[in-house]
Design a protein around this motif. Structure first.
Motif: not given
Length: 795
Positions: A550-572
């Motif tokens: 999760f951290r590498t994908m954001e660090d290397a792209s400059g995109e804040d993706l926490d909302w996506f990890w939270r919704g797609w990976f941590y919820s149903i």
């Protein structure tokens, strides 16, 4: 199971059994979906940084193996001895080591005992299920027999076997930077994997009396000791796969002299074990542009006719791998050709029996080459010298070797489903060389980190094989049926491997689809591909956790993706965006809209007749296919190598016509056979009981059942707490008994702190009704069945 912790040290995400979508302000109507993952992800440290890269003091252990083993084909037994050199690169002092004994999963007495619920279906039961119930309390002879463990001087070491794990006591504390060398002698009875299941064992071919051995998880091997978890010694239940330590292997396998062997790494003595003709073909294959048959079809057929009593020893060597697997049989046809990845030669090979010849000789080795080239493009250059595909009626992966399926009809034809299934499984299993054989995640804890990521790159690779390849795992539209299931049938992707109900969609499809959505819709291909490649590069030959991805994908792209990890990976939660109103009309009094029917198979009618399989093309052109077609830098393999254009390539494009009127009697790989008199006699007078349990209090505990029989005797069954892991509220369970039951009592010794004992007893079992037994016959995985369009065209 261990719960997810908010911590300041290295313990972290890898420990979670069920990672929850923690929110700071859950009562609010805004902000929660976009809250940062700071309260969920582990605190960065000197081992793993906030950027997702390994830290300045990152470390990992190493285990080298020198193994000698002998395959006794007649008695289906493997005997081995190994010398293990274990390097403690951690900052911790160790007083014991943990090893995995995966073969114990086949044992009735030494397996992990993670039971699932069971029930009768319409008063009938498969005899195989009855056999398993009958054998549960007997010793079936399977599992590892550890005959001796000694240090380098020959002094015996104390050890303890706990189900599928073994703890070896060290004679002195193993300090940081030290090495410990020890020996393990062992043997085990090889299982018939077509009957008992599992990944390793043998398959017997009754028509020619020969066996095909797939030797996997076959030697005692070190568990991972890591900065984020300590020892990963969770039991092996048959589902959650492996956490393994990198090292160097030298393996000597003594097998029947007429067998051919494929294994992890490079064979060191081909010139000694091959005759002059076979060795000359091997040398020719080194520079061939097409697969060279080192062992031909005719030679393989001839070898099936006699069995040698002599033996040969094959020697293999593999460096910087996390595991070792091998295969052995006299049935094998063997072909090979080189592929080049950034100038480095990789020998691509296939081993297969005559049953798969018309598929594997044409497609397998070229699919192996296509896979390592495509994966290298999206990750890093394939570093190993060999990549192999073995047809073994299953699908499983190991370093440099994998076991796949795909057999033809006896006349050599095959269905398109068999062909595409074979190509898909070869790409998938060969692709596992990258995830998790090199990017070495913990499969026992996080199945999705290897299966999900690998399925995503498999999807990219299938799309580059043929623009019409019917990929099912990757396009966003294909995951919706799973996403809209009832919530009690769903769990977050961030769920421990053993506790998932919809295993395929959860661990394979949903993660792969999520990554494809990121690539095509949210980030764009350029940003995504750069960041994903950076993750693969950073963690090649290391042990990543979800947070590192999760951290590498954001660090290397400059995109804040926490909302996506939270919704797609941590919820149903599912996407359901309503279009409430659109105005504008055009009247057509005779208009009628018909939507295409999902699926491509011919549909069977009530009388068992069905039509030919329809062309296997997706009924919807997803965005990846369209963009790939528009990209002038992409060249599909079936266009570059036209030898891969078979009957079905034409069939999918309308060049070979589909006959919608032709009907034939439908067949199935699953057939109900009549029971023999011996089968009937074996269970004459037996009783099956199906018990239903409800968890009214919420706390999961073992289920302890005391039975009272009609003759007044009693018996107790103990079911571990893991029975609740797939449904924490209700479960049913089957029991096979020799005598009639008159009473059932839960927790007879008051061991579980049950607060209401009034609902623990069933004073009288209802009158016994009749149940039926049936026998189910199953074909090998990926086997063609029935009439296929290729056969019809030949007619």
């Amino acid at each position: 199971m261990r719960k997810l912790l908010i911590c300041t040290g290295a313990l972290a995400l890898g420990l979670a059994a069920d990672a929850q979508d923690i929110q700071n302000n859950p009562g609010s109507n805004h902000g929660n979906k976009f809250e940062q993952l700071g309260t969920i992800l582990p605190t960065p440290n000197e081992y793993r940084t906030a950027s997702g890269a390994p830290g300045s003091k990152y470390w990992q252990q190493r285990a080298d193996y020198d193994i000698k083993c002998t395959l006794d084909e007649k008695n289906t037994r493997l005997t081995g001895s190994e010398t293990i050199s274990y390097y403690n690169n951690s900052p911790d002092a160790l007083t014991y080591l943990w090893l995995q004994l995966d073969e114990n999963e086949h044992s009735n007495s030494k397996n992990a005992n993670y039971q699932d619920g069971s029930s009768l279906r319409n008063g009938a039961i498969d005899i195989n299920t009855l056999d398993k119930l009958q054998e549960q309390k007997t010793e079936n002879g399977y599992g590892d027999n550890i005959t001796k463990i000694t240090d380098i001087t020959g002094k015996k070491l104390a050890f303890t076997v706990n189900k599928t794990m073994m703890r070896v006591e060290l004679p002195a504390t193993l300090k940081p930077g030290e090495k410990f060398v020890f020996n393990v002698d062992w043997n085990y009875k090889i299982s018939d994997r077509m009957k008992l299941g599992g990944r390793g064992g043998y398959e017997l071919f009754p028509e020619d009396g020969n066996m095909l051995f797939t030797m996997t998880q076959w030697y005692p091997r070190l568990c991972v000791y890591s900065d984020f978890q300590g020892w990963q010694n969770h039991q092996f239940t048959g589902r959650g796969e492996f956490a393994l330590t990198f090292g160097n292997f030298k393996v000597q396998m003594t097998v029947p002299a007429d067998h051919f062997v494929g294994g992890t790494g490079e064979c060191q003595n081909y010139q000694q074990v091959l005759d002059a003709a076979h060795f000359a073909r091997w040398q020719k294959a080194q520079t061939s542009k097409e697969p060279v048959q080192i062992v031909t079809l005719d030679e393989a057929k001839k070898a099936e006719g006699s069995q040698s009593s002599a033996t040969k020893t094959w020697i293999f060597k593999a460096d910087m791998v996390r595991d070792f697997a091998w295969t052995s049989s006299r049935k094998f046809i063997w072909d090979a050709m080189p592929a080049f990845v950034e100038g480095k030669k990789v020998m691509c090979m296939s081993f297969y029996g005559k049953e798969a010849y018309n598929l594997y000789s044409k497609f397998s080795t070229k699919a192996v080459a296509h896979t390592i080239k495509s994966y290298s493009k999206f990750t890093f250059p394939y570093p190993y010298p060999v990549a192999q595909s073995i047809e073994a009626a299953n699908g499983m992966e190991y370093p440099m070797i994998c076991f796949n399926y795909g057999r033809t009809e006896k006349d050599g034809t095959y269905s398109e489903a068999t062909k595409n299934g074979m190509l898909g499984v070869i790409i998938h299993e060969v692709g596992h060389n990258f995830f998790p054989m090199i990017v070495n995640s913990d499969e026992r804890q996080w199945t999705w980190m290897d299966e999900g990521l690998n399925t995503f790159v498999e999807y990219l690779t299938e799309e580059l094989y043929d623009n019409k390849f019917p990929s099912k795992r990757g396009p966003a539209y294909s995951i919706t049926d799973y996403m809209k299931m009832p919530k009690n049938q769903l769990e977050p992707i961030m769920t421990n491997s053993e506790n998932i109900i919809q295993f395929g969609p959860n661990a394979y499809s949903k993660p792969a689809t999520g990554l494809n959505i990121l690539r095509e819709t949210i980030m764009g291909r350029d940003l995504f591909d750069y960041a994903f490649k950076e993750y693969a590069r950073r963690w090649a030959f290391k042990h990543p956790t979800p947070a590192d991805l999760f951290r590498t994908m954001e660090d290397a792209s400059g995109e804040d993706l926490d909302w996506f990890w939270r919704g797609w990976f941590y919820s149903i939660e599912a996407c359901d965006i309503a279009l409430d109103s659109v105005k504008g009309f055009q009247f057509d009094p005779n208009g009628q809209v018909k939507f295409p029917v999902m699926g491509r198979r011919g549909e069977a009618s009530a009388d068992g007749m069905r039509g030919l399989d329809k062309p296997a093309v997706n009924n919807f052109e997803d965005i990846s296919k369209i963009r790939n077609r528009e990209d002038k830098n992409i060249h599909f393999l079936t266009d570059v190598d036209t030898t891969l254009r078979d009957f079905y390539w034409k069939y999918d494009r309308g060049i070979a016509a589909y006959d919608s009127t032709y009907k034939f009697k439908a067949t199935s790989p699953f057939m109900l056979d009549a029971l023999t008199d011996a089968d009937k006699q074996k269970y004459a007078g037996k009783f099956i009981y199906e018990l239903s349990f409800s968890n009214k209090g919420g706390l999961v505990m073992p289920v302890i059942v005391q039975w009272t029989f009609a003759d007044g005797t009693k018996e107790v069954d103990r079911i571990p707490a893991q029975i609740w892991r797939k449904d924490e509220n209700h479960v049913t369970k089957l029991f096979l008994k020799d005598k009639e039951v008159t009473g059932v009592l839960l927790d007879p010794m008051r061991e579980t702190a049950d607060i209401d004992e009034n609902n623990n007893s069933w004073p009288k079992v209802e009158a016994q009704s009749k149940f039926s037994i049936y026998k189910m016959k199953q074909a090998a995985r990926g086997q063609s069945t029935g009439l296929n369009p290729m056969q019809k065209a030949a007619q």
